[in-house]
Design a protein around this motif. Structure first.
Motif, PDB file in Angstrom:
ATOM      1  N   CYS A 156       1.351  -1.188  -0.211  1.00 39.87           N
ATOM      2  CA  CYS A 156      -0.192  -0.086   0.506  1.00 39.87           C
ATOM      3  C   CYS A 156       0.959   1.316   0.279  1.00 39.87           C
ATOM      4  O   CYS A 156       0.878   1.963  -0.945  1.00 39.87           O
ATOM      5  N   PHE A 232      -4.926   3.060   6.443  1.00 41.59           N
ATOM      6  CA  PHE A 232      -4.528   2.613   6.400  1.00 41.59           C
ATOM      7  C   PHE A 232      -3.720   1.130   6.987  1.00 41.59           C
ATOM      8  O   PHE A 232      -2.935   1.419   8.111  1.00 41.59           O
ATOM      9  N   VAL A 397     -13.464  -5.408   5.408  1.00 45.37           N
ATOM     10  CA  VAL A 397     -14.041  -4.593   4.739  1.00 45.37           C
ATOM     11  C   VAL A 397     -14.253  -4.665   3.091  1.00 45.37           C
ATOM     12  O   VAL A 397     -14.529  -6.013   2.772  1.00 45.37           O
ATOM     13  N   THR A 400     -12.312  -2.635  -1.621  1.00 46.65           N
ATOM     14  CA  THR A 400     -11.015  -2.350  -1.877  1.00 46.65           C
ATOM     15  C   THR A 400     -10.482  -1.819  -0.637  1.00 46.65           C
ATOM     16  O   THR A 400     -10.061  -1.189  -0.353  1.00 46.65           O
ATOM     17  N   GLY A 401     -11.161  -2.767   0.564  1.00 44.95           N
ATOM     18  CA  GLY A 401     -10.615  -2.322   1.683  1.00 44.95           C
ATOM     19  C   GLY A 401     -11.001  -1.517   2.659  1.00 44.95           C
ATOM     20  O   GLY A 401     -10.517  -0.970   3.481  1.00 44.95           O
ATOM     21  N   ARG A 402     -12.024  -0.594   2.014  1.00 46.03           N
ATOM     22  CA  ARG A 402     -12.197   0.819   3.094  1.00 46.03           C
ATOM     23  C   ARG A 402     -13.379  -0.229   4.049  1.00 46.03           C
ATOM     24  O   ARG A 402     -14.140  -1.714   4.498  1.00 46.03           O
ATOM     25  N   THR A 403     -12.800  -0.148   5.542  1.00 46.56           N
ATOM     26  CA  THR A 403     -13.569  -0.073   6.431  1.00 46.56           C
ATOM     27  C   THR A 403     -14.541   0.676   7.132  1.00 46.56           C
ATOM     28  O   THR A 403     -16.054   1.250   6.090  1.00 46.56           O
ATOM     29  N   TRP A 409      -9.009   1.828   6.199  1.00 43.76           N
ATOM     30  CA  TRP A 409      -8.885   1.452   4.999  1.00 43.76           C
ATOM     31  C   TRP A 409      -8.235   0.383   5.619  1.00 43.76           C
ATOM     32  O   TRP A 409      -7.409   0.183   6.674  1.00 43.76           O
ATOM     33  N   ALA A 431      -6.258  -1.413  -2.302  1.00 41.94           N
ATOM     34  CA  ALA A 431      -6.583   0.068  -1.279  1.00 41.94           C
ATOM     35  C   ALA A 431      -5.872   1.069  -1.554  1.00 41.94           C
ATOM     36  O   ALA A 431      -6.671   2.484  -1.452  1.00 41.94           O
ATOM     37  N   ASP A 434      -7.356   2.738  -3.996  1.00 47.27           N
ATOM     38  CA  ASP A 434      -9.141   3.675  -3.815  1.00 47.27           C
ATOM     39  C   ASP A 434      -8.786   3.843  -3.141  1.00 47.27           C
ATOM     40  O   ASP A 434      -9.563   5.396  -2.777  1.00 47.27           O
ATOM     41  N   ILE A 435      -7.546   4.613  -2.231  1.00 41.57           N
ATOM     42  CA  ILE A 435      -7.387   5.516  -1.184  1.00 41.57           C
ATOM     43  C   ILE A 435      -6.908   6.946  -1.799  1.00 41.57           C
ATOM     44  O   ILE A 435      -7.139   8.222  -2.473  1.00 41.57           O
TER      45      ILE A 435
END
Length: 449
Positions: A156, A232, A397, A400-403, A409, A431, A434-435
């Motif tokens: 990441c 992240f 998640v 795309t890793g979003r919490t 993320w 992630a 997406d960030i």
């Protein structure tokens, strides 16, 4: 780990020369001629099944064709564009159950193209040059905190830095690398490769690393959210699952992950204590790595005890065969019920198991094995903290890793999914993208206002 003064556990079981041989590279690297011959076996399939099987979606036919045509540097770039830790993954990724199992050659000849070794050949070639194949984009003015310098966090961080963001990594341990540095069998990653790969990765610039910083102790999620534009979480797993049987607190009973970490960091293997009779409880990769390395250190008898059948073991059949080829005995359908000894372990009592009505139960039949050292390798759990919602004990998640927390993320072993290095790399990369999209979209909206 266990004191060397525990009865049955000693240093210097093998001569230094024998230890050096035992812990040499598991697979010797290919030379240029060998790589060309291996690459020529590839059919360069359209819609290649090996690509579909790769968690990081590397264009495998392309990178192999580039090797076949004498372009190892271009081949490395093809790999690293998708998997910046492609060098380590070439060494530790279970290719035999992923890309190589899906290889068309496997179907036709039961001998796949050696994708993993070819990947290592390419990535090693670019690392030997000492140069980094990617350049950093102009600064976006945005900053991102990455918690954890394991495969997910490093992946990441690199992608974000390459896209122009400023990244600060907070790592709890003294060294970066996570599982690659502390949790991989020493014969799979030799000559400090994990550390060298991190140094090479950091050449992208824009990444600051702080070690000895632990979330929940030295910093909080709220502080990170206040100080950075995004966060992240690549925390990995923390606590080792407990072994619940009588005598599990006796001397000589240790966590396999601690044994592996100590071995990986040891400067002199002759000083690492090991028992004569070693039993490892578990059926995954950690169990196999601990068992094989115990044997390589000079243990006379090493046994893996796993509570279910062989097909249910987390370790691949390749890894199981590797263990047995090194003299490790694998006992399936057995579980520990007691550890016997006067202060320190002397025997372990195992009960045979079977499945009844879909449930694993003990049969009442037991056997005892001599044991002066027992390693627990029965899994790790995520050390939860106030913040993101959990799913089966790990951080929940999106793809795309979003919490569940805005601006946060997560990826890697702390989230639900396969606990593989290559999967963690893919999740960290995705992630990051997406960030980047969230931060650049936010900047565009602010400029429009």
């Amino acid at each position: 780990m266990t004191s060397p003064f525990t009865p049955g556990i000693a240093h210097n079981r093998l001569e230094p020369s024998r230890l050096a041989e035992n812990f040499g590279d598991l697979h010797a690297p290919l030379d240029a001629h060998e790589a060309t011959v291996a690459a020529d076996r590839c059919y360069f399939c359209h819609d290649a099944p090996c690509v579909t099987a790769c968690p990081t979606d590397i264009d495998i036919p392309l990178f192999i064709r580039q090797i076949a045509t004498g372009q190892p540097q271009a081949s490395a770039r093809t790999i690293l564009e998708q998997n910046i830790l492609g060098g380590m993954c070439a060494r530790v990724c279970p290719t035999e159950t992923l890309c190589e199992e899906s290889c068309v050659r496997m179907t036709a000849e039961h001998k796949p193209v050696e994708i993993g070794r070819l990947q290592r050949y390419a990535t090693d070639s670019v690392m030997r040059t000492g140069t980094h194949p990617f350049t950093r984009a102009p600064s976006t003015g945005k900053s991102v905190a990455v918690v954890g310098a394991g495969p997910a966090g490093l992946s990441c961080a690199h992608r974000l830095a390459m896209l122009g963001h400023d990244v600060v990594i907070f790592e709890a341990k003294p060294k970066p690398g996570g599982l690659n540095e502390y949790g991989i069998a020493a014969y799979k990653s030799t000559q400090d490769f994990a550390a060298r790969e991190v140094d090479w990765l950091m050449q992208i610039g824009g990444i600051t690393l702080h070690t000895g910083r632990t979330l929940g102790k030295d910093l909080t999620l709220g502080e990170l959210q206040s100080d950075f534009d995004a966060v992240f979480l690549g925390l990995g797993l923390g606590a080792v699952n407990a072994l619940t049987c009588d005598g599990n607190d006796r001397g000589g009973v240790d966590d396999a992950v601690d044994f592996i970490a100590e071995l990986r960091q040891a400067s002199d293997l002759t000083k690492l204590p090991i028992g004569r009779n070693v039993v490892v409880i578990g059926g995954g990769m950690t169990a196999v790595d601990a068992a094989v390395q115990a044997k390589l250190l000079g243990a006379e008898n090493v046994t893996i005890s796993y509570r279910r059948g062989q097909d249910a073991m987390g370790a691949s059949r390749y890894e199981q065969d590797l263990a047995t080829s090194r003299g490790v005995q694998i006992l399936t359908n057995t579980m520990p019920v007691a550890i016997h000894g006067n202060g320190s372990v002397q025997e372990i009592e195992l009960e045979y198991t079977e499945t009844r009505d879909g449930k694993l139960v003990g049969t009442g039949e037991t056997r005892r094995l001599p044991a002066d050292q027992v390693f627990r390798a029965i899994g790790q759990s995520f050390a939860a903290f106030d913040g993101p919602e959990l799913d089966r004990g790990k951080i929940r998640v999106t793809d795309t890793g979003r919490t569940s927390v805005d601006g946060v993320w997560a990826g890697g072993d702390c989230t639900a999914g396969e606990d593989l290095t290559v999967v963690a790399v893919a999740e960290g990369r995705d992630a990051a993208m997406d960030i980047h999209a969230a931060l650049t979209n936010s900047a565009t909206m602010q400029a429009a206002e």
